[in-house]
Design a protein around this motif. Structure first.
Motif, PDB file in Angstrom:
ATOM      1  N   CYS A 129       0.842  -1.193   0.000  1.00 55.05           N
ATOM      2  CA  CYS A 129       0.000   0.000   0.000  1.00 55.05           C
ATOM      3  C   CYS A 129       0.884   1.251   0.000  1.00 55.05           C
ATOM      4  O   CYS A 129       2.118   1.173   0.091  1.00 55.05           O
ATOM      5  CB  CYS A 129      -0.904   0.011   1.220  1.00 55.05           C
ATOM      6  SG  CYS A 129      -0.021   0.255   2.786  1.00 55.05           S
ATOM      7  N   SER A 130       0.239   2.389  -0.092  1.00 50.27           N
ATOM      8  CA  SER A 130       0.916   3.658   0.098  1.00 50.27           C
ATOM      9  C   SER A 130       0.295   4.344   1.306  1.00 50.27           C
ATOM     10  O   SER A 130      -0.492   3.726   2.044  1.00 50.27           O
ATOM     11  CB  SER A 130       0.794   4.528  -1.156  1.00 50.27           C
ATOM     12  OG  SER A 130       1.598   5.692  -1.032  1.00 50.27           O
ATOM     13  N   THR A 131       0.644   5.593   1.529  1.00 50.45           N
ATOM     14  CA  THR A 131       0.085   6.331   2.664  1.00 50.45           C
ATOM     15  C   THR A 131      -0.208   7.773   2.281  1.00 50.45           C
ATOM     16  O   THR A 131       0.512   8.385   1.493  1.00 50.45           O
ATOM     17  CB  THR A 131       1.049   6.341   3.867  1.00 50.45           C
ATOM     18  OG1 THR A 131       2.307   6.896   3.458  1.00 50.45           O
ATOM     19  CG2 THR A 131       1.269   4.945   4.410  1.00 50.45           C
ATOM     20  N   PHE A 132      -1.287   8.289   2.829  1.00 53.83           N
ATOM     21  CA  PHE A 132      -1.620   9.706   2.752  1.00 53.83           C
ATOM     22  C   PHE A 132      -1.168  10.322   4.068  1.00 53.83           C
ATOM     23  O   PHE A 132      -1.627   9.924   5.138  1.00 53.83           O
ATOM     24  CB  PHE A 132      -3.126   9.898   2.561  1.00 53.83           C
ATOM     25  CG  PHE A 132      -3.580  11.334   2.568  1.00 53.83           C
ATOM     26  CD1 PHE A 132      -3.495  12.107   1.426  1.00 53.83           C
ATOM     27  CD2 PHE A 132      -4.108  11.903   3.725  1.00 53.83           C
ATOM     28  CE1 PHE A 132      -3.911  13.434   1.428  1.00 53.83           C
ATOM     29  CE2 PHE A 132      -4.524  13.224   3.734  1.00 53.83           C
ATOM     30  CZ  PHE A 132      -4.424  13.985   2.577  1.00 53.83           C
ATOM     31  N   PRO A 142      -3.460   4.703   5.578  1.00 57.56           N
ATOM     32  CA  PRO A 142      -3.077   3.755   4.521  1.00 57.56           C
ATOM     33  C   PRO A 142      -4.025   3.887   3.333  1.00 57.56           C
ATOM     34  O   PRO A 142      -5.248   3.918   3.495  1.00 57.56           O
ATOM     35  CB  PRO A 142      -3.227   2.393   5.199  1.00 57.56           C
ATOM     36  CG  PRO A 142      -3.186   2.673   6.669  1.00 57.56           C
ATOM     37  CD  PRO A 142      -3.823   4.016   6.830  1.00 57.56           C
ATOM     38  N   VAL A 143      -3.458   3.989   2.135  1.00 61.91           N
ATOM     39  CA  VAL A 143      -4.260   4.127   0.916  1.00 61.91           C
ATOM     40  C   VAL A 143      -3.637   3.275  -0.187  1.00 61.91           C
ATOM     41  O   VAL A 143      -2.532   2.739  -0.037  1.00 61.91           O
ATOM     42  CB  VAL A 143      -4.345   5.599   0.444  1.00 61.91           C
ATOM     43  CG1 VAL A 143      -5.101   6.450   1.454  1.00 61.91           C
ATOM     44  CG2 VAL A 143      -2.953   6.172   0.198  1.00 61.91           C
ATOM     45  N   THR A 144      -4.332   3.172  -1.304  1.00 63.48           N
ATOM     46  CA  THR A 144      -3.815   2.422  -2.432  1.00 63.48           C
ATOM     47  C   THR A 144      -2.540   3.057  -2.984  1.00 63.48           C
ATOM     48  O   THR A 144      -2.360   4.271  -2.939  1.00 63.48           O
ATOM     49  CB  THR A 144      -4.866   2.341  -3.561  1.00 63.48           C
ATOM     50  OG1 THR A 144      -4.275   1.705  -4.703  1.00 63.48           O
ATOM     51  CG2 THR A 144      -5.332   3.729  -3.982  1.00 63.48           C
ATOM     52  N   HIS A 145      -1.663   2.195  -3.496  1.00 62.91           N
ATOM     53  CA  HIS A 145      -0.531   2.746  -4.239  1.00 62.91           C
ATOM     54  C   HIS A 145      -1.035   3.295  -5.576  1.00 62.91           C
ATOM     55  O   HIS A 145      -2.224   3.169  -5.920  1.00 62.91           O
ATOM     56  CB  HIS A 145       0.566   1.689  -4.438  1.00 62.91           C
ATOM     57  CG  HIS A 145       0.135   0.465  -5.193  1.00 62.91           C
ATOM     58  ND1 HIS A 145       0.270  -0.812  -4.684  1.00 62.91           N
ATOM     59  CD2 HIS A 145      -0.414   0.294  -6.418  1.00 62.91           C
ATOM     60  CE1 HIS A 145      -0.160  -1.696  -5.554  1.00 62.91           C
ATOM     61  NE2 HIS A 145      -0.591  -1.039  -6.624  1.00 62.91           N
ATOM     62  N   GLU A 146      -0.166   3.885  -6.346  1.00 56.27           N
ATOM     63  CA  GLU A 146      -0.552   4.468  -7.621  1.00 56.27           C
ATOM     64  C   GLU A 146      -0.971   3.355  -8.595  1.00 56.27           C
ATOM     65  O   GLU A 146      -0.156   2.537  -9.019  1.00 56.27           O
ATOM     66  CB  GLU A 146       0.615   5.253  -8.214  1.00 56.27           C
ATOM     67  CG  GLU A 146       1.006   6.491  -7.391  1.00 56.27           C
ATOM     68  CD  GLU A 146       0.176   7.708  -7.744  1.00 56.27           C
ATOM     69  OE1 GLU A 146      -1.041   7.699  -7.416  1.00 56.27           O
ATOM     70  OE2 GLU A 146       0.710   8.646  -8.338  1.00 56.27           O
TER      71      GLU A 146
END
Length: 519
Positions: A307-310, A378-382
């Protein structure tokens, strides 16, 4: 010590700095080339308007590995970087109802669990004992390279299968110990350190929560960035040269072997090149596709990434002294939140989030009468489905609204400085492939010998360190990767390492305890 061989390390993150300490102490002339203007990579400090924030990691876990690395260089980690062991370690707030104040004190932790699930409280001690055995048994494999399937098939590794239960997910493994889903989440949210869902993450990683309770959650004074700054200072004292604002354009390769690196300003020849950068991003930028056999651009595109992060870094007026140093909010529909992140690649309306309110422990991070809030969602990656130029303002407002659920009210009015970092920012500013903040996912088909090797298999005399190689993500594991990689490099240069690794996690169990814990 006479230095007869030289190595170039690409990236001054924690793994690169740890490798520099070990190699320099063993007689290698080391140059670190870092594209940013400060050391630390994602484990560095953002300073803005008198406020200081950790950019990435905020939990400092299992300091034993770094203590050993410091000691091997002739330094004392406790003296160089004062730390506070947190108790409570963090506060968990469940969207489905209830709270858990996590503490390393076994008696108090059992009472805290009993407030939610009395039946599960009685199983806490067995969970700790079981995972103490698991870590003791598996630690030697975390300290060794995995370069082929043959390493996996060693008899000693095969004997571990019943204990590791790789066929189970982390959540399935925890069902052996805990019946209440909220309690299981309290011991599995740590899979987010790997950027993974506990419903997909291998059961091995139950050791992550065990490490917190057995060995502590620490706050380094000045934040985790203070650790990498101390490492850079010590490296310099050992003779390491650190070049900042010096992005590497390419790794120089001759006859299939790395012979140095080229930047816009200079060419650096080397007997070995160590890459401490996001693996996929670095390969695509620094190593020609035709020079890679196994890890081509096409194959990288097919791999699963974390995942990615905001991120929101907020300097505010006043303090929230009644809010814990670390607070994790777990969404009511946690599974759907994870599905949005990992499968659908959309933004949740009720996301989980984490807030560090570090000034309740460390007032050096903000001016008098003010404090810092570090906010992570936690958010979706690109994946081409979220336009952050449009979504960032909306998600900022949603984050501020979510924070009220843990007692952080009236935050927006008190903000005095602010920085937001989205997955696009992680990709652009830190060269993270797809903005995935934890590199490649830690699924069974991307672990051990199936992860990019410490001794990089596609280019000779090239080595990897950091979360993108074995053993994986997380500061203690990254430090261990530095030891593995440094040993391999020295072996290839026919040099002796000037340090020792203490095997085991420091616990001693009787045979009866071992049998009982495994069963």
């Amino acid at each position: 010590m006479k230095q007869t061989r030289n190595a170039v390390i690409v990236g001054a993150g924690p793994g690169g700095l740890a490798a520099a300490l070990l190699l320099a102490k063993s007689g290698v002339k080391v140059t670190i080339v870092e594209k940013r203007g400060e050391v630390g990579g994602r484990t560095s400090t953002l300073e803005q308007d008198g406020f200081k924030f950790d950019i990435g990691p905020t939990f400092f876990l299992y300091p034993r590995v770094l203590k050993e690395i410091f000691a091997s260089a002739g330094y004392d980690l406790d003296r160089e970087v004062p730390m506070t062991r947190l108790d409570p370690q963090y506060r968990l707030v469940f969207g489905a109802g209830g709270e858990l104040l996590a503490t390393p004190n076994v008696e108090r932790m059992e009472k805290a669990i009993a407030n939610i699930s009395p039946e599960d409280a009685a199983r806490f001690h067995k969970f700790i004992t079981h995972n103490r055995v698991k870590l003791d048994k598996f630690l030697p494999f975390l300290q060794a390279p995995f370069e082929s399937w043959r390493d996996l098939m060693k008899p000693s590794m095969m004997k571990l299968l019943p204990l590791l239960a790789p066929w189970r997910s982390l959540d399935s493994d925890l069902q052996v110990h805990f019946k209440d889903e909220r309690i299981r989440l309290g011991f599995s949210f740590q899979s987010k350190y790997l950027g993974m869902s506990p419903f997909r993450c291998p059961s091995l990683f139950s050791i992550l929560s065990f490490l917190e309770y057995e060995h502590g959650v620490f706050h380094p004074t000045g934040g985790c960035g203070a650790v990498t700054r101390a490492m850079a200072r010590i490296a310099t004292e050992l003779g390491v040269e650190i070049l900042l604002d010096e992005p590497v354009d390419k790794v120089l390769i001759e006859k299939g072997k790395a012979v140095g690196v080229k930047t816009a300003n200079r060419t650096l020849a080397a007997d070995a090149v160590v890459v401490n950068a996001d693996f996929a991003g670095a390969m695509r930028r620094m190593v020609p596709n035709q020079a890679r056999n196994k890890w081509t651009d096409e194959r990288l595109a097919k791999k699963r990434f974390s995942c990615s992060t905001f991120m929101m870094y907020l300097g505010i007026d006043g303090r929230y002294d009644d809010v814990s140093h670390h607070t994790i909010f777990l969404a009511r529909d946690y599974k759907q939140n994870l599905k949005d992140i990992e499968e659908v690649h959309q933004l949740s309306d009720d996301p989980s989030f984490y807030v560090q309110n570090a000034c309740v422990t460390d007032r050096s991070l903000a001016p008098d009468g003010q404090s810092t809030l570090y906010v992570l969602l936690p958010v979706t990656h690109e994946a081409g489905k979220v336009d952050w130029t449009k979504e960032a303002p909306r998600y900022r407002q949603l984050a501020l609204k979510q924070m009220e659920k843990i007692g952080l009210h009236d935050v927006e009015r008190r903000i005095r400085t602010e920085k937001i970092l989205t997955p696009t920012g992680w990709a652009d500013d830190f060269d993270l492939y797809k903005g995935a903040t934890f590199s490649m996912a830690h699924s069974l088909d991307q672990m051990l010998h199936l992860r990019p090797h410490n001794r990089f298999e596609d280019v000779g005399k090239m080595y990897l360190v950091g979360g993108g190689t074995h053993p994986g993500s997380g500061l203690p594991v990254i430090f261990e990767s530095a030891r593995i990689t440094s040993r391999l490099l020295l072996e290839d240069l026919k040099m002796e390492p000037h340090w020792t690794t203490n095997a085991g996690a420091g616990s001693v169990l009787s045979q009866d305890e071992l049998v009982g814990a495994i069963s």
